[in-house]
Design a protein around this motif. Sequence first.
Motif, PDB file in Angstrom:
ATOM      1  N   ALA A   1       0.994  -1.257  -0.034  1.00 47.18           N
ATOM      2  CA  ALA A   1       0.000   0.105   0.165  1.00 47.18           C
ATOM      3  C   ALA A   1       0.885   1.258   0.176  1.00 47.18           C
ATOM      4  CB  ALA A   1      -0.934  -0.069   1.337  1.00 47.18           C
ATOM      5  N   TRP A   2       0.493   2.318  -0.677  1.00 46.35           N
ATOM      6  CA  TRP A   2       1.293   3.354  -0.953  1.00 46.35           C
ATOM      7  C   TRP A   2       1.372   4.164   0.633  1.00 46.35           C
ATOM      8  CZ3 TRP A   2       4.559   4.658  -4.709  1.00 46.35           C
ATOM      9  CH2 TRP A   2       5.292   6.014  -4.767  1.00 46.35           C
ATOM     10  N   ASP A   3       0.170   4.491   0.979  1.00 49.19           N
ATOM     11  CA  ASP A   3       0.104   5.225   2.392  1.00 49.19           C
ATOM     12  C   ASP A   3      -0.345   4.290   3.325  1.00 49.19           C
ATOM     13  OD1 ASP A   3       0.844   8.084   1.859  1.00 49.19           O
ATOM     14  OD2 ASP A   3      -1.079   8.256   0.756  1.00 49.19           O
ATOM     15  N   ASP A   4       0.383   4.053   4.550  1.00 46.41           N
ATOM     16  CA  ASP A   4      -0.069   3.375   5.486  1.00 46.41           C
ATOM     17  C   ASP A   4      -1.176   4.285   6.340  1.00 46.41           C
ATOM     18  OD1 ASP A   4       0.383   1.306   7.478  1.00 46.41           O
ATOM     19  OD2 ASP A   4       1.412   2.417   8.747  1.00 46.41           O
ATOM     20  N   SER A   5      -2.042   3.103   7.088  1.00 42.12           N
ATOM     21  CA  SER A   5      -2.945   3.576   8.080  1.00 42.12           C
ATOM     22  C   SER A   5      -3.330   2.525   8.935  1.00 42.12           C
ATOM     23  CB  SER A   5      -3.990   3.827   7.076  1.00 42.12           C
ATOM     24  OG  SER A   5      -4.718   2.746   6.523  1.00 42.12           O
ATOM     25  N   ALA A   6      -4.452   2.904   9.853  1.00 42.07           N
ATOM     26  CA  ALA A   6      -4.980   1.715  10.704  1.00 42.07           C
ATOM     27  C   ALA A   6      -5.360   0.756   9.840  1.00 42.07           C
ATOM     28  CB  ALA A   6      -5.709   2.209  11.549  1.00 42.07           C
ATOM     29  N   LEU A   7      -5.751   0.703   8.894  1.00 36.55           N
ATOM     30  CA  LEU A   7      -6.379  -0.423   7.899  1.00 36.55           C
ATOM     31  C   LEU A   7      -5.362  -1.278   7.522  1.00 36.55           C
ATOM     32  CD1 LEU A   7      -8.862   1.317   5.528  1.00 36.55           C
ATOM     33  CD2 LEU A   7      -9.408  -0.467   6.987  1.00 36.55           C
ATOM     34  N   CYS A   8      -4.006  -0.847   7.062  1.00 37.31           N
ATOM     35  CA  CYS A   8      -2.993  -1.690   6.830  1.00 37.31           C
ATOM     36  C   CYS A   8      -2.405  -2.384   8.038  1.00 37.31           C
ATOM     37  CB  CYS A   8      -1.922  -0.709   6.197  1.00 37.31           C
ATOM     38  SG  CYS A   8      -2.179  -0.021   4.841  1.00 37.31           S
ATOM     39  N   ARG A   9      -2.473  -2.045   9.135  1.00 36.80           N
ATOM     40  CA  ARG A   9      -2.092  -2.410  10.469  1.00 36.80           C
ATOM     41  C   ARG A   9      -2.996  -3.721  11.043  1.00 36.80           C
ATOM     42  NH1 ARG A   9      -0.386   2.910  10.883  1.00 36.80           N
ATOM     43  NH2 ARG A   9      -2.134   3.320  12.534  1.00 36.80           N
ATOM     44  N   VAL A  10      -4.495  -3.643  10.951  1.00 41.01           N
ATOM     45  CA  VAL A  10      -5.326  -4.367  11.479  1.00 41.01           C
ATOM     46  C   VAL A  10      -5.715  -5.578  10.437  1.00 41.01           C
ATOM     47  CG1 VAL A  10      -6.198  -2.656  12.919  1.00 41.01           C
ATOM     48  CG2 VAL A  10      -7.353  -2.933  10.757  1.00 41.01           C
ATOM     49  N   THR A  11      -5.557  -5.385   9.197  1.00 43.97           N
ATOM     50  CA  THR A  11      -5.656  -6.395   8.099  1.00 43.97           C
ATOM     51  C   THR A  11      -4.850  -7.643   8.394  1.00 43.97           C
ATOM     52  OG1 THR A  11      -6.299  -4.623   6.587  1.00 43.97           O
ATOM     53  CG2 THR A  11      -5.985  -6.768   5.682  1.00 43.97           C
ATOM     54  N   HIS A  12      -5.403  -8.592   8.068  1.00 41.01           N
ATOM     55  CA  HIS A  12      -4.531  -9.941   8.209  1.00 41.01           C
ATOM     56  C   HIS A  12      -4.305 -10.684   6.786  1.00 41.01           C
ATOM     57  CE1 HIS A  12      -2.790 -13.566   9.844  1.00 41.01           C
ATOM     58  NE2 HIS A  12      -3.751 -14.321   9.092  1.00 41.01           N
ATOM     59  N   PRO A  13      -3.231 -10.824   6.335  1.00 44.15           N
ATOM     60  CA  PRO A  13      -2.097 -10.121   7.059  1.00 44.15           C
ATOM     61  C   PRO A  13      -1.629  -8.734   6.943  1.00 44.15           C
ATOM     62  CG  PRO A  13      -1.295 -11.098   4.677  1.00 44.15           C
ATOM     63  CD  PRO A  13      -2.922 -11.393   5.023  1.00 44.15           C
ATOM     64  N   ARG A  14      -1.067  -8.166   7.694  1.00 48.74           N
ATOM     65  CA  ARG A  14      -0.650  -6.902   7.919  1.00 48.74           C
ATOM     66  C   ARG A  14      -0.114  -6.523   6.439  1.00 48.74           C
ATOM     67  NH1 ARG A  14       2.403  -4.909  12.376  1.00 48.74           N
ATOM     68  NH2 ARG A  14       3.819  -6.589  11.832  1.00 48.74           N
ATOM     69  N   LEU A  15      -0.417  -5.195   6.065  1.00 45.90           N
ATOM     70  CA  LEU A  15       0.010  -4.804   4.707  1.00 45.90           C
ATOM     71  C   LEU A  15       1.319  -4.140   4.879  1.00 45.90           C
ATOM     72  CD1 LEU A  15      -3.400  -3.876   3.019  1.00 45.90           C
ATOM     73  CD2 LEU A  15      -2.326  -5.984   3.296  1.00 45.90           C
ATOM     74  N   THR A  16       2.119  -4.353   4.167  1.00 52.19           N
ATOM     75  CA  THR A  16       3.410  -3.781   3.912  1.00 52.19           C
ATOM     76  C   THR A  16       3.190  -2.488   3.308  1.00 52.19           C
ATOM     77  OG1 THR A  16       4.930  -5.499   3.532  1.00 52.19           O
ATOM     78  CG2 THR A  16       5.549  -3.478   2.448  1.00 52.19           C
ATOM     79  N   ALA A  17       3.586  -1.156   3.850  1.00 50.99           N
ATOM     80  CA  ALA A  17       2.943   0.143   3.444  1.00 50.99           C
ATOM     81  C   ALA A  17       4.143   1.216   3.416  1.00 50.99           C
ATOM     82  CB  ALA A  17       1.877   0.539   4.271  1.00 50.99           C
ATOM     83  N   LEU A  18       3.963   2.337   2.587  1.00 50.20           N
ATOM     84  CA  LEU A  18       4.856   3.255   2.814  1.00 50.20           C
ATOM     85  C   LEU A  18       4.239   4.195   3.833  1.00 50.20           C
ATOM     86  CD1 LEU A  18       5.424   4.399  -1.111  1.00 50.20           C
ATOM     87  CD2 LEU A  18       7.417   3.977   0.555  1.00 50.20           C
ATOM     88  N   VAL A  19       5.272   4.623   4.809  1.00 47.74           N
ATOM     89  CA  VAL A  19       5.002   5.303   5.883  1.00 47.74           C
ATOM     90  C   VAL A  19       5.360   6.738   6.061  1.00 47.74           C
ATOM     91  CG1 VAL A  19       5.042   5.403   8.583  1.00 47.74           C
ATOM     92  CG2 VAL A  19       4.770   3.233   7.289  1.00 47.74           C
ATOM     93  N   ARG A  20       4.259   7.740   5.950  1.00 50.19           N
ATOM     94  CA  ARG A  20       5.011   9.142   5.976  1.00 50.19           C
ATOM     95  C   ARG A  20       4.129   9.772   6.970  1.00 50.19           C
ATOM     96  NH1 ARG A  20       2.927  11.932   0.289  1.00 50.19           N
ATOM     97  NH2 ARG A  20       1.109  10.790   0.316  1.00 50.19           N
ATOM     98  N   ASP A  21       4.568  10.997   7.575  1.00 49.43           N
ATOM     99  CA  ASP A  21       3.886  11.961   8.478  1.00 49.43           C
ATOM    100  C   ASP A  21       2.953  12.854   7.828  1.00 49.43           C
ATOM    101  OD1 ASP A  21       2.880  13.556  10.525  1.00 49.43           O
ATOM    102  OD2 ASP A  21       4.935  14.401  10.937  1.00 49.43           O
TER     103      ASP A  21
END
Length: 363
Positions: free
Chosen positions: A302-322
């Motif tokens: 996923a291009w942008d990280d979010s809570a969705l990426c972290r609670v999905t199973h399996p957790r999604l690899t994502a680009l993290v930015r502020d």
Amino acid sequence: MTAPGGAARHRPARRPTIKDIARRAGVSESAVSFALNDRPGVSDDTRARVRRVAEELGWQANSAARALSGERAGALGLVLARPARTLGVESFFLQLVSGIQEVLAARKIALLFQVVEDLDTECALYRRWWAERRVDGVLVVDPRTDDPRPELLAALGLPAVAIGGPAGPAPSDQEPDTAPPPLLPTVWADDAKAMARVLDHLHGLGHRRIVHVAGLPGLAHTARRIRSLRTEAALRGLDERQVRSVTTDYSDAEGAEATRRILDDPRPPTAIIYDNDVMAVAGASVAAERGIPVPAALSIVAWDDSALCRVTHPRLTALVRDTPGFGRLAAHELLTVLDGGPPRTVQGELPHLEARESTGPCE
């Protein structure tokens, strides 16, 4: 007096006026004006009394009247020309606005936010805001590859900052650090280097068939990401038959439909990059429906990280930015311009890739 049936009539509360403040404080209306506008002509005690009474009455300056007198309107504008159905599920803009609002609240400046159907309506709104002196400046989002807004805003003399990359009339293969100066002060993110990080990760895991599910065509950052994917793939010896992009409207529905088409290909990809979190989650759901294990048979980023990426199973690899920080940076730049500072092109923080369970070696 009561209405039929005994119910009391409710009238809207009348806004307090300068005359009300003058009567309560026991001074003239001109003294109230001097006190509230920080002008000489009244004593410190009178100024303090007038301000205390104004606060007690809940008085607020009329922004239109302030603008007509040459003062600032006390508001900045933000217009979003996107399908309204895509906004409720995408967290990026909520985070961006939260960062903007944090800066504006500290300066007691309002944010006038509006969603419109298309770019023509957005431009018409800028003309109206300028004519009515509703805002002191605007934050321009979703720069286009062919964008009429910079020239319009320059012609109106309405201060603006572009968020996300240069907004201008002509696309360019150059990135913002080497391209000609943009028409608007700009806060930008380096999509090319971010895409390189994603390709490095997937290529290092052995993936050679990769599809990028991109966002709206015509957006400058969509074009940059597609161009960067093609460039980075070529550097790794991959051609357009192996690595390609498809465009969507950013919604979960189009993300899922694009995934179905991609997986129906005779030689489906072993990895898919999605331009936002909701499309990535939708894509993972499609893979699950079809019994395709993630990441054993399909890796997802996923291009942008979010809570969705972290609670999905399996957790999604994502680009993290502020993202809130990106909004704060843009708001600061526009306020700097309004305060007489020079227009600048400022780069935001480069996202880092957070590798999680949705990406693995290509078998």
